[in-house]
Design an enzyme around this catalytic site. Sequence first.
Site, mmCIF file in Angstrom:
data_model
loop_
_atom_site.group_PDB
_atom_site.id
_atom_site.type_symbol
_atom_site.label_atom_id
_atom_site.label_comp_id
_atom_site.label_asym_id
_atom_site.label_seq_id
_atom_site.Cartn_x
_atom_site.Cartn_y
_atom_site.Cartn_z
ATOM 1 N N ASP A 36 1.216 -1.440 0.299
ATOM 2 C CA ASP A 36 0.091 -0.027 0.312
ATOM 3 C C ASP A 36 0.726 1.414 0.059
ATOM 4 O O ASP A 36 -0.100 2.069 -0.806
ATOM 5 C CB ASP A 36 -1.144 -0.357 1.497
ATOM 6 C CG ASP A 36 -1.620 -0.958 1.421
ATOM 7 O OD1 ASP A 36 -2.219 -1.840 0.193
ATOM 8 O OD2 ASP A 36 -2.729 -0.829 2.385
ATOM 9 N N LYS A 121 -9.014 -31.733 0.655
ATOM 10 C CA LYS A 121 -9.474 -30.074 0.982
ATOM 11 C C LYS A 121 -8.979 -28.934 0.337
ATOM 12 O O LYS A 121 -7.833 -29.257 -0.327
ATOM 13 C CB LYS A 121 -8.430 -29.781 2.314
ATOM 14 C CG LYS A 121 -8.988 -28.081 2.911
ATOM 15 C CD LYS A 121 -8.189 -27.896 3.530
ATOM 16 C CE LYS A 121 -8.725 -26.660 4.459
ATOM 17 N NZ LYS A 121 -7.996 -25.484 4.218
ATOM 18 N N ARG A 142 -17.045 -15.390 1.174
ATOM 19 C CA ARG A 142 -16.940 -16.082 2.534
ATOM 20 C C ARG A 142 -17.136 -14.773 3.091
ATOM 21 O O ARG A 142 -17.111 -14.035 4.661
ATOM 22 C CB ARG A 142 -15.745 -16.430 2.889
ATOM 23 C CG ARG A 142 -15.300 -16.452 4.227
ATOM 24 C CD ARG A 142 -14.311 -17.941 4.579
ATOM 25 N NE ARG A 142 -13.987 -17.877 5.828
ATOM 26 C CZ ARG A 142 -13.729 -17.474 6.763
ATOM 27 N NH1 ARG A 142 -12.552 -16.336 6.623
ATOM 28 N NH2 ARG A 142 -13.248 -17.822 7.883
HETATM 29 S S1 IVH Z 1 -15.817 -27.541 5.261
HETATM 30 C C1 IVH Z 1 -16.558 -24.031 9.056
HETATM 31 N N1 IVH Z 1 -15.140 -28.921 3.558
HETATM 32 O O1 IVH Z 1 -10.940 -24.430 3.237
HETATM 33 C C2 IVH Z 1 -15.473 -24.725 8.192
HETATM 34 N N2 IVH Z 1 -14.303 -27.077 3.751
HETATM 35 O O2 IVH Z 1 -9.588 -24.250 6.171
HETATM 36 C C3 IVH Z 1 -16.244 -25.731 7.168
HETATM 37 N N3 IVH Z 1 -12.447 -26.085 1.804
HETATM 38 O O3 IVH Z 1 -12.794 -22.250 4.166
HETATM 39 C C4 IVH Z 1 -15.605 -26.293 5.540
HETATM 40 N N4 IVH Z 1 -12.104 -28.309 1.284
HETATM 41 O O4 IVH Z 1 -12.843 -22.839 2.183
HETATM 42 C C5 IVH Z 1 -14.242 -28.544 3.809
HETATM 43 N N5 IVH Z 1 -14.678 -30.730 1.909
HETATM 44 C C6 IVH Z 1 -13.907 -29.502 2.533
HETATM 45 C C7 IVH Z 1 -12.996 -27.840 2.056
HETATM 46 C C8 IVH Z 1 -13.178 -27.150 2.574
HETATM 47 C C9 IVH Z 1 -11.522 -26.797 0.995
HETATM 48 C C10 IVH Z 1 -12.382 -24.940 3.283
HETATM 49 C C11 IVH Z 1 -13.009 -24.240 2.976
HETATM 50 C C12 IVH Z 1 -12.813 -23.472 4.242
HETATM 51 C C13 IVH Z 1 -11.595 -23.434 4.464
HETATM 52 C C14 IVH Z 1 -10.633 -23.463 5.548
#
Ligand code: IVH
Length: 679
Positions: A36, A121, A142
Amino acid sequence: MYKNKKVIENLFKKKIKLIKEYNKHYFEMDNPKVDDATYDKLKDELLELEKKYIFLKSIDSVSKIIGSPPSTKFKKIKHHKPMLSLSNSFNKDDMEDFLSKISNFLNYRNGNGIELYSEPKIDGISASLVYENGLLTRGLSRGDGVTGEDILENLITIKQIPRNLSKFNLPQTLEIRGEVYINKSDFLKLKDKFANPRNAAAGSLRQKKSKETAKIPLKFLAHGFGAISEKIFNSQSDFNLKLKRWGFVTNENNQLLKGILEIERQHKLIEEQRSKLEYDIDGLVFKVNDISLQNRLGSTANSPRWATAYKFSSEKATTKINEIIIQVGRTGAITPVAKVEPVNVGGVVVSNATLHNEEEILRKDIRIDDTITIQRAGDVIPQVLSVDKSKRSKTSSKFIFPDRCLCGSKTVKEISKSTKKVDAVRRCQKGYDCDFIAKERLKHIVSKDAFNIEGLGKKVIENFWALKLINKPSDIFRLNYKKIEKLEGWGDQSIGNLKNAIKKAKQISLNRFIYSIGIRHIGQENAKTLADFFKNISEFKLLFNEETREILLDNLIDLDGIGETQIVSIDSFFSKKQNVRIVESLIKELSIADYIKKTKAGTLSGKSILITGGLEKLSRAEAKNLAEENGAKVLGGISRKLNYLVIGNSKPTKSKIEKAKSLGIKIVTETEWYKILKI
Ligand code: IVH
């Protein structure tokens, strides 16, 4: 300075080109090219030039180019339910810990019988889709988890997002959450523009024009739900089947399993397949499969208790230790850090690795000049895995751990009051008298979960500290802006933003305030519990005085989550006169709002309870949660206000029962309590 018109014109054009480029990276690609301060400096130079040489206005208009900040780009909308993040696990120990935490909470003997749903994930961007009567009506990013940005226009360009589900007779409101991402192969075509697939997805999703988003082959994979008006599935696996039926894409590699051995096996299996998958993943998410168990477990301030992200142990590399230095944390903890020969670990250049503590150095016999293997997992500081002793020179000598802090004072290893064990960590005992601790405390105060002052990050604190602009927390609210104006990198805009952020931070809730002052062992949850006990800042201030403190501390032991460790820590914090002085002068700058506990509406609305002794069916933590979910307030001690005293079978406190009897408070057994709760 400038010889003639042409020279000025060229200079102006060059700078305009540069700022346009920065804008493109910032606004369109979501991948800022400069910080910035650099941006502000260039902007100020341009405005200055334009002011001085009016003829430049006919070439280009600086004010038009500067544009508006990104926050106004998309409409902000509050999520129906906050979008939390996940706790991280990095190894088998962490996963065993996860299992034992949930089994303790649920009062199970162990966690190996609990069914888990494992999902890869994906490293993308999370999005929320709200369907009303089957029609997609809302699409949010988000954002900060509480408020997201309205990106519906862009989301509907993604083919894998169904827009009409009305034929499925869905609940009136159904919020589906998932990941927007881009395949590795599609990313290859964009790799000149973005650093990695995740940035590419983020940048494309936040394009101003949905036409631009539509050009990028974004994908959507559903993995969760948010607000939902009717319960139509009982488990995560069941939900997954329903998602597929409704036409969402879910992950082919999801798997139902149980226990630590199967967790390890699945983690290893997917890690082996990782490079062959079409998309980037950085670990597995393990979720408790049963939704009613998920509800019982609930969440902490930032993440659900029922899920964790088990990250892959990412890349390793070999390098050499040049130096071992120590760092001082805000609690005085001394952490040794290895300064290593810079090495590329999975795309990131690493030059520091943590050595944890003195024992770890002794155990692994780590020395300066050693050749070591380091590992980087997630966004945590890389760790030293092993030492190659064959490469060690004959003249090498054992590392002698310094017994003094960077401030020069002696460090000590404390003995835990509850376990009587000697702490592995050395600590400096000087508190605010140690410049290094004081600086770390300031960094904590301005951090996101504390005062959340944007523009006053760690680097700025270091800088302001060095320039003697800040020395204690209250100084933040009495900054000398005249001096700051003269510093490099600070322009009107950045100073204006900082002033605003600081002004906003003056209004703070009691629980945030308690968390901010940085008492050891008082995290966000405990800060809330304490705020609920003290209610307002004047009551909290009674801790400052030795006599009233003693009486208060005796009462705190009844609060859930507050044990001897926390009480000793609170006592030792406030017995230091200097801490009291510093906190008092901070309070003078603030307007601290009384704590108002959000109670839910339910069968027990307006009622209060206290539990004494261990229950048979529920852990204390869950019993508290359950009471609160039903609208009750859980009190810390017996008082006239109390409606029910629940007596558990295991070691209830006699004096509490006596006192409740004398006040005519209703005393109930565990079984009677469940009847009242109608469970
Ligand atoms: S469950 C309460 N499932 O990881 C949060 N998240 O580090 C529940 N993500 O913001 C998230 N794959 O964007 C969930 N199979 C999966 C996921 C996943 C990617 C991401 C998601 C979350 C972040 C958390």
